[in-house]
Design an enzyme around this catalytic site. Structure first.
Site, PDB file in Angstrom:
ATOM      1  N   SER A 144      -2.878  -5.324  -8.337  1.00 21.45           N
ATOM      2  CA  SER A 144      -3.568  -4.215  -8.990  1.00 21.45           C
ATOM      3  C   SER A 144      -4.832  -4.714  -9.690  1.00 21.45           C
ATOM      4  O   SER A 144      -4.803  -5.785 -10.279  1.00 21.45           O
ATOM      5  CB  SER A 144      -2.634  -3.559 -10.000  1.00 21.45           C
ATOM      6  OG  SER A 144      -3.176  -2.352 -10.425  1.00 21.45           O
ATOM      7  N   ILE A 150      -3.293   5.105  -8.542  1.00 26.32           N
ATOM      8  CA  ILE A 150      -4.350   5.447  -9.493  1.00 26.32           C
ATOM      9  C   ILE A 150      -5.670   4.809  -9.045  1.00 26.32           C
ATOM     10  O   ILE A 150      -5.699   3.634  -8.669  1.00 26.32           O
ATOM     11  CB  ILE A 150      -4.011   4.908 -10.910  1.00 26.32           C
ATOM     12  CG1 ILE A 150      -2.618   5.351 -11.361  1.00 26.32           C
ATOM     13  CG2 ILE A 150      -5.090   5.302 -11.920  1.00 26.32           C
ATOM     14  CD1 ILE A 150      -2.394   6.824 -11.403  1.00 26.32           C
ATOM     15  N   THR A 203       0.806  -1.220   0.000  1.00 19.32           N
ATOM     16  CA  THR A 203       0.000   0.000   0.000  1.00 19.32           C
ATOM     17  C   THR A 203       0.842   1.274   0.000  1.00 19.32           C
ATOM     18  O   THR A 203       0.382   2.327  -0.428  1.00 19.32           O
ATOM     19  CB  THR A 203      -0.958  -0.041   1.222  1.00 19.32           C
ATOM     20  OG1 THR A 203      -1.807  -1.170   1.060  1.00 19.32           O
ATOM     21  CG2 THR A 203      -1.781   1.207   1.357  1.00 19.32           C
ATOM     22  N   HIS A 241      -8.276   3.416 -10.677  1.00 18.68           N
ATOM     23  CA  HIS A 241      -8.563   2.985 -12.051  1.00 18.68           C
ATOM     24  C   HIS A 241     -10.059   3.039 -12.340  1.00 18.68           C
ATOM     25  O   HIS A 241     -10.880   2.704 -11.473  1.00 18.68           O
ATOM     26  CB  HIS A 241      -8.066   1.554 -12.261  1.00 18.68           C
ATOM     27  CG  HIS A 241      -6.577   1.434 -12.247  1.00 18.68           C
ATOM     28  ND1 HIS A 241      -5.789   1.923 -13.260  1.00 18.68           N
ATOM     29  CD2 HIS A 241      -5.725   0.905 -11.339  1.00 18.68           C
ATOM     30  CE1 HIS A 241      -4.515   1.682 -12.985  1.00 18.68           C
ATOM     31  NE2 HIS A 241      -4.434   1.068 -11.822  1.00 18.68           N
TER      32      HIS A 241
END
Ligand SMILES: Cc1cc2nc3c(=O)[nH]c(=O)nc-3n(C[C@H](O)[C@H](O)[C@H](O)COP(=O)(O)OP(=O)(O)OC[C@H]3O[C@@H](n4cnc5c(N)ncnc54)[C@H](O)[C@@H]3O)c2cc1C
Length: 479
Positions: free
Chosen positions: A338, A47, A41, A49
């Site tokens: 991710s 981002i 983290t 997303h």
């Protein structure tokens, strides 16, 4: 005995902690590190997303787009930095335009709003630094940027306010099934018990799962390296600029950060060591070369630091979420690579509903929804600064000159619940040391404040815990 033990105080564990603090349950979060947000983290692209990358029907496909839509409200309630700056996926070749179409279709199935394909010319009108070779781009207005560690700290502080306990510096070294739940061995000799366990241990979520379940899995650390640019380059682009994704992932991006820097990266390299955060010349050369394909005249002389993060990947490519079949009450929120940061709020809702079902939990009537962050002196008007300094002169003493961080902010970061205990803890909460000089000027002063506030000798102050002491004794102490 606890109702719930959450293992891991990263974005996933902290999001879950905040979500289940809405119920009347006795909950504790344990983490091996001394501070919140000390694992993956703390080092990623940051981002939020939009959610067009992941295949529909997967956890990633569902939870990314859903999580994205939760950020606006969460950031207001919990006072952490988030900006919906939008994103562009660049296409450099006429033949690849159909890949943009596929991304758009996939995004629409996942529930991503407002996706639009632009011509190269329109893309450059929007972002003048973009390469002349770009022939089209996918615009996602819902893409955003966030500060991952400030968000995690905000979630954890709010969970704490709502009654969740935190035990940091406590490594889970074994888990055993007992008649009505599980017993955990913390560090060498402490044992705690709980009816439900939530595994949010990131890179080590395989180890935690494999203590109790015969349905074993293996986490493969996948490194991503970055270059961070000075704030003078922060306006180079306004949106997050991606290239068309490849098998290795979403590829190298160029983005402003929520604090006004410019960030490029990451690459994607499978490694073996879960603690290897070194950056490499090859890795950094690769991301700079790739970023140059997207953006003209990338100001590489403005790079102030490099870093890397490790994705907790598995061979199936999706998150591992849910109660484990052979271990009732043991819930995985595991292998969250991710877009795990974006998905975390939605993952937390899924896990909380499983917990609620198992424990028949009732809602707390007095749940406190809001939390206030540390004041940001640098963002105040002169009038506000003067008022603040009058009420507390510690806000009139600048400790970190590059980022304009005051003694008042640093003391608040240490004194508040789940406050900083290390130099990196202060840095994550205030940005002291994150500026152009990269802590050259303020480290000794932060160290001094930590020593006084925590009432420990300066030689006991560490950068991030373990053996990271900065000072080992007095110079010429025997003279
Ligand atoms: C290069 C890179 C780029 C990324 N970019 C993005 C992005 O732009 N957007 C996005 O949405 N996502 C992104 N991600 C993914 C995102 O960063 C992760 O999904 C997310 O941070 C995972 O959070 P976590 O809480 O599961 O893991 P972590 O943050 O690693 O937290 C796990 C915690 O568990 C603790 N722990 C481990 N073992 C034990 C134990 N035995 N006992 C006690 N505690 C233990 C660790 O100390 C750690 O604090 C990226 C990741 C990487 C590496």
């Amino acid at each position: 005995m606890y109702d719930v033990i959450i293992i891991g105080a990263g974005i996933v564990g902290s999001s879950i902690a905040r979500e289940i603090s809405k119920y009347n349950l006795k909950v504790i979060v344990v983490d091996k590190d001394l501070d919140l947000a000390s694992g993956t983290t703390k080092a990623n692209s940051a981002i939020v997303h939009a959610g067009f990358d992941a295949k529909p029907g997967t956890f990633k496909g569902e939870l990314n787009a859903k999580g994205n839509l939760m950020f606006e409200k969460l950031s207001k309630e919990l006072d952490f930095p988030f900006k919906k700056n939008g994103s562009l996926v660049l296409c450099f070749n006429e033949n690849d335009k159909k890949k943009l179409e596929l991304l758009r279709e996939q995004g629409e199935i996942n529930g991503v709003p407002g996706l639009e394909i632009l011509t190269g010319e329109d893309t450059r009108k929007m972002e003048p630094s973009i390469s002349e070779n770009v022939v089209a781009a996918l615009l996602a207005p819902s893409g955003g940027i966030v500060c991952p560690y400030e968000m995690t700290i905000a979630l954890a502080e709010n969970a704490f306010t709502n009654g969740v306990e935190f035990k940091l510096g406590s490594q889970v070294n074994d888990i055993k099934k007992i008649h009505n739940g599980y017993s955990l061995l913390l560090n060498e000799d402490e044992v705690i018990e709980s009816k439900v366990i939530i595994n949010a241990a990131g890179l080590y979520s395989d180890v935690i799962n494999n203590f109790v379940s015969d349905e074993k899995f293996n986490i493969i650390p996948r490194k991503g390296e970055y270059c961070l640019f000075d704030k003078s380059a922060g306006n180079f682009v306004k949106k997050t600029i991606f290239q068309l994704p490849t098998k290795a992932g979403k590829g190298v991006l160029v983005t402003p950060t929520v604090d006004g820097n410019l960030l490029i990266g990451p690459n994607s390299v499978n490694i073996e060591d879960k603690e290897d955060l070194d950056t490499t010349k090859e890795g950094l050369d690769y991301i700079i070369d790739k970023a140059k394909l997207s953006i003209k005249d990338i100001p590489t002389r403005q790079i102030i630091t490099s870093f890397s993060g490790l994705r907790a990947s598995n061979k199936n490519g999706d998150f591992i979420i849910g109660e484990v079949k052979d271990s009732p009450g043991f819930i995985n929120a595991a292998s969250i690579d991710s877009p795990g940061l974006t998905s975390a709020p939605a993952i937390a809702e899924v896990v909380a509903s499983i917990v609620k079902g198992i424990l028949k939990a009732t809602s707390k009537e007095n749940f406190i929804r809001e939390r206030k962050g540390i004041v940001k002196f640098r963002e105040l008007s002169n009038k506000e600064r003067n008022t603040l300094i009058k009420s507390n002169p510690e806000y009139g003493r600048i400790v970190c000159r590059c980022e304009v961080i005051t003694e008042g902010e640093i003391k608040d970061s240490i004194r508040r619940p789940l406050g900083a205990k290390t130099i990196d803890g202060v840095k994550k909460r205030t940005r002291a040391g994150m500026g152009r000089c990269q802590a050259g000027f303020c480290t000794s002063r932060v160290l001094d404040i930590l020593s006084k506030e925590l009432n420990i000798p300066v030689t006991k102050v560490t950068k991030f815990g373990r053996n990271s002491n900065l000072l080992i004794g007095k110079n010429k102490e025997n003279l």
